[in-house]
Write a protein that holds these residues in place. Structure first.
Motif, PDB file in Angstrom:
ATOM      1  N   TYR A 126       0.830  -1.201   0.000  1.00 29.83           N
ATOM      2  CA  TYR A 126       0.000   0.000   0.000  1.00 29.83           C
ATOM      3  C   TYR A 126       0.870   1.259   0.000  1.00 29.83           C
ATOM      4  O   TYR A 126       0.605   2.219  -0.737  1.00 29.83           O
ATOM      5  CB  TYR A 126      -0.943   0.030   1.202  1.00 29.83           C
ATOM      6  N   GLY A 127       1.937   1.238   0.808  1.00 29.53           N
ATOM      7  CA  GLY A 127       2.841   2.392   0.840  1.00 29.53           C
ATOM      8  C   GLY A 127       3.435   2.677  -0.526  1.00 29.53           C
ATOM      9  O   GLY A 127       3.619   3.829  -0.918  1.00 29.53           O
ATOM     10  N   PHE A 140      -2.957   5.399  -5.643  1.00 29.74           N
ATOM     11  CA  PHE A 140      -3.999   4.415  -5.368  1.00 29.74           C
ATOM     12  C   PHE A 140      -4.361   4.451  -3.880  1.00 29.74           C
ATOM     13  O   PHE A 140      -3.486   4.296  -3.025  1.00 29.74           O
ATOM     14  CB  PHE A 140      -3.539   3.004  -5.741  1.00 29.74           C
ATOM     15  N   PRO A 141      -5.653   4.629  -3.541  1.00 29.96           N
ATOM     16  CA  PRO A 141      -6.071   4.563  -2.132  1.00 29.96           C
ATOM     17  C   PRO A 141      -6.085   3.112  -1.636  1.00 29.96           C
ATOM     18  O   PRO A 141      -6.063   2.172  -2.436  1.00 29.96           O
ATOM     19  CB  PRO A 141      -7.493   5.145  -2.168  1.00 29.96           C
ATOM     20  N   ARG A 142      -6.129   2.951  -0.316  1.00 34.40           N
ATOM     21  CA  ARG A 142      -6.031   1.618   0.295  1.00 34.40           C
ATOM     22  C   ARG A 142      -7.135   0.672  -0.186  1.00 34.40           C
ATOM     23  O   ARG A 142      -6.901  -0.532  -0.366  1.00 34.40           O
ATOM     24  CB  ARG A 142      -6.094   1.747   1.824  1.00 34.40           C
ATOM     25  N   GLU A 143      -8.340   1.205  -0.428  1.00 39.45           N
ATOM     26  CA  GLU A 143      -9.466   0.332  -0.797  1.00 39.45           C
ATOM     27  C   GLU A 143      -9.274  -0.361  -2.153  1.00 39.45           C
ATOM     28  O   GLU A 143     -10.001  -1.299  -2.487  1.00 39.45           O
ATOM     29  CB  GLU A 143     -10.790   1.110  -0.793  1.00 39.45           C
ATOM     30  N   PHE A 144      -8.305   0.083  -2.936  1.00 35.99           N
ATOM     31  CA  PHE A 144      -8.063  -0.542  -4.241  1.00 35.99           C
ATOM     32  C   PHE A 144      -7.323  -1.871  -4.122  1.00 35.99           C
ATOM     33  O   PHE A 144      -7.300  -2.642  -5.081  1.00 35.99           O
ATOM     34  CB  PHE A 144      -7.266   0.403  -5.147  1.00 35.99           C
ATOM     35  N   LEU A 145      -6.695  -2.155  -2.968  1.00 34.48           N
ATOM     36  CA  LEU A 145      -5.837  -3.332  -2.841  1.00 34.48           C
ATOM     37  C   LEU A 145      -6.585  -4.632  -3.111  1.00 34.48           C
ATOM     38  O   LEU A 145      -6.015  -5.591  -3.631  1.00 34.48           O
ATOM     39  CB  LEU A 145      -5.200  -3.382  -1.455  1.00 34.48           C
ATOM     40  N   GLU A 146      -7.863  -4.693  -2.761  1.00 35.46           N
ATOM     41  CA  GLU A 146      -8.647  -5.919  -2.941  1.00 35.46           C
ATOM     42  C   GLU A 146      -9.408  -5.935  -4.259  1.00 35.46           C
ATOM     43  O   GLU A 146     -10.111  -6.903  -4.563  1.00 35.46           O
ATOM     44  CB  GLU A 146      -9.637  -6.083  -1.771  1.00 35.46           C
TER      45      GLU A 146
END
Length: 646
Positions: free
Chosen positions: A433-434, A441-447
């Protein structure tokens, strides 16, 4: 009154707010660029202006009978239309108006007091004038030629690629000249020569325009106002991209320290712009002034034109010297490369060496073979003749189809295929994420699955993934397509810090100027020219040489028409002049090499300290004087020879 006025407009998708209580208006003659990150609401704002998207709150006030048209990302054409028919689609009203105007002109010759006819005649005249449609057939032909559609004009529109279809749709809209034209990334799929034509057309015909673009030179040339979409709000700046940078930096200065990172990016961008562009413009001022002076007295002294042409070619030649360090590791050695696809010859007799720290931009018109050269370097295409020798190294490749991505994987799986949530980037161990936060990219994009992302988001992911690879060379094919300006800034920073070689195919002049240290330029004769110039400067030189060539041709034509036949028969070169015509070019070439060596020595402290800087400067001045004399002598003989042969 504004042509379109948006008052207190709000728009959201589900729980996501896009625009909140914004105000926006456009007046006749304005050319407004909408700037912002992908997903910030640029396209949403444009669709609301167009009337194809309904706002959730607020009012859209539009002038009566206003014609607004928008370039779609995926154009829709009438089934069965040829390319020419698709380009001419939408011109029926203008053609009918011209026919009716001509009919009324004939009737008014006999009935010149008929007020109804006069009023209709004047109304049609204003309508045709507004759309600049007096010579519509010529305009259709010119735009088909400049957008490289002539070869397809009788083919079905369905046989063209997506990029070619976009060019057809853009050509059709430009010919229609609506009251307000809306363009979303109009320079995508255009080469630099098409972009230049588009710029000239928009300025000449005084379009009222709202557009989205990542092409920063295009923005600077076209925009009268910049509107930034950020945090659901609009902020207005006067002028184009360079003005936006200055005004935005001033605005950021007033905000809290949380904006320091953005301020650093803006400072770097603004400093580069000021140093790279304005300095270059200043350097070109003297040359342009000489060119303008030449146009004034060219007919009285044609030799001056030739002299200016040679000076410009020498200037280009000066930049073409190989400044690479021989001790660098060799990555590719290309010998007499020829490439032919089908029956089309693309590359002829190309020889070069690509070293470990080279940063090369491959440039030229659409269809000239740039991506084909990349495939040959990657080993995906065998040369028709010649050789490509490759050293031992790893390649990181970014293509326009994003072949490295798997649509079924989410971002965590894409960056951490063996599990975990850490990623290694040039020896640094980072949380995924970092790392992705650097690519906006915001954190919610990771999934999120890759397959549901937009084209621009996929490009950002592909580029972020590329920079995690342990490679010696990056090869990128049109990396800035579908990217917003903030992401391009991040890409530029990553490429600047990359320790290996970089090869880029791109039409983005600003991006190339900022990144590339060498150009591979595809020429019309299928050869590839190497240059260390900045791309925008090369294009300026190319235009000036073209102008001089046209002037010289015109003068020669006039002289042939004016010259008495008797003089043509009697004029001939003397024996001494014939010998000089053979010898002078060799002598001039030798003097050029001597001047180059002296200049190199003057730039090297060890060299000029050994010889003596005063002595060296005097020797250079003496050689330059002889060079000028030899050039003048050659011009005079060549001019006489051309008169005899013409």
């Amino acid at each position: 009154m504004a042509l379109i006025d948006l008052q207190n407009i709000s728009k959201h998708y589900s729980a996501q707010k896009i625009l909140t209580d914004i105000n926006f208006h456009i007046d006749e003659g304005e050319r407004i660029v909408i700037i912002g990150k992908n997903g910030s609401g640029k396209s949403t704002l444009m669709k609301i202006v167009n009337g194809t998207l309904e706002q959730d709150a607020g009012n859209r006030i539009i002038k009566q009978n206003l014609e607004v048209k928008m370039l779609d990302q995926r154009p829709d054409f009438k089934e069965g239309d040829t390319v020419r028919e698709a380009v001419e689609a939408g011109l029926d009203e203008l053609n009918k108006a011209r026919e009716r105007y001509n009919e009324l002109s004939l009737r008014l010759a006999d009935d010149f007091d008929n007020k109804l006819l006069i009023d209709e005649h004047e109304k049609l005249s204003r309508y045709i004038e507004h759309h600049n449609a007096w010579n519509l057939d010529d305009k259709v032909e010119r735009i088909i030629q400049h957008f490289d559609l002539k070869q397809y004009e009788n083919k079905s529109i369905t046989l063209l690629s997506g990029g070619e279809q976009r060019r057809v749709a853009l050509a059709s809209l430009l010919l229609q000249k609506p009251d307000i034209l809306l363009l979303d990334e109009p320079t995508n799929h255009l080469d630099v020569y098409m972009v230049e034509f588009l710029e000239k057309l928009i300025l000449k015909e005084k379009f009222t325009l709202i557009f989205i673009s990542h092409d920063r030179y295009f923005i600077d040339r076209i925009a009268t106002k910049s509107i930034e979409v950020e945090d659901c709000a609009l902020r207005e700046y006067s002028g184009g991209y360079s003005d936006y940078l200055t005004q935005k930096e001033e605005y950021i200065r007033t905000l809290q320290k949380q904006h320091d990172n953005l301020l650093d990016i803006l400072k770097r961008e603004n400093a580069w712009y000021a140093r790279g562009v304005r300095a270059r413009l200043k350097r070109n001022e003297g040359r342009k002034e000489r060119l303008l002076n030449l146009r004034e007295d060219a007919k009285n002294n044609p030799a001056k034109i030739r002299k200016m042409s040679v000076e410009l070619q020498r200037e280009a030649k000066h930049f073409n010297r190989d400044k690479s360090i021989n001790k660098q590791k060799m990555l590719f050695e290309v010998e007499d490369l020829c490439l032919t696809l089908g029956n089309k010859e693309l590359i002829k007799d190309f020889t070069t060496r690509i070293l470990q720290k080279d940063v090369i931009a491959i440039v030229g018109p659409n269809g000239s073979g740039k991506s084909t050269l990349l495939k040959a370097l990657l080993g995906r295409l065998e040369p028709t003749s010649g050789k490509i020798k490759q050293g031992e190294f790893k390649i990181g490749y970014f293509d326009q189809h994003r072949e490295m991505l798997d649509d079924d994987k989410n971002l965590i799986e894409t960056f951490c295929p063996h599990g975990g949530d850490r990623v290694s980037v040039r020896g640094k161990d980072l949380h995924v994420y970092g790392y992705l936060k650097n690519f906006l990219f915001p954190r919610e994009f990771l999934e999120k699955k890759v397959g549901i992302l937009s084209g621009g988001e996929k490009n950002r992911i592909a580029l972020a993934l590329l920079f995690t690879k342990n490679v010696d060379i990056l090869i990128l094919d049109e990396p800035t397509n579908d990217l917003d300006i903030p992401t391009i800034n991040i890409l530029e920073e990553q490429l600047t810090n990359f320790p290996g070689a970089v090869i880029i195919v791109s039409h983005d002049r600003y991006f190339i100027d900022k990144i590339a240290k060498k150009l591979f330029i595809f020429k019309k004769d299928k050869h590839i020219e190497e240059s260390h110039q900045q791309y925008s400067e090369y294009l300026e030189l190319e235009k000036e040489l073209h102008v001089l060539s046209e002037m010289e041709s015109e003068i020669q034509k006039e002289k042939v028409e004016e010259k008495p036949k008797e003089k043509q028969k009697t004029l001939k070169l003397t024996f001494k002049e014939k010998i000089a015509l053979e010898q002078l070019p060799l002598e001039i070439e030798k003097l050029e090499l001597e001047m180059e060596n002296k200049n190199d020595c003057l730039a090297d402290p060890k060299c000029y300290e050994e010889i003596g800087i005063t002595k060296l400067a005097n020797e250079l001045a003496e050689i330059e004087t002889i060079y000028e004399q030899k050039m003048e002598e050659l011009f005079a003989i060549e001019e006489k020879a051309e008169e005899i042969n013409s």
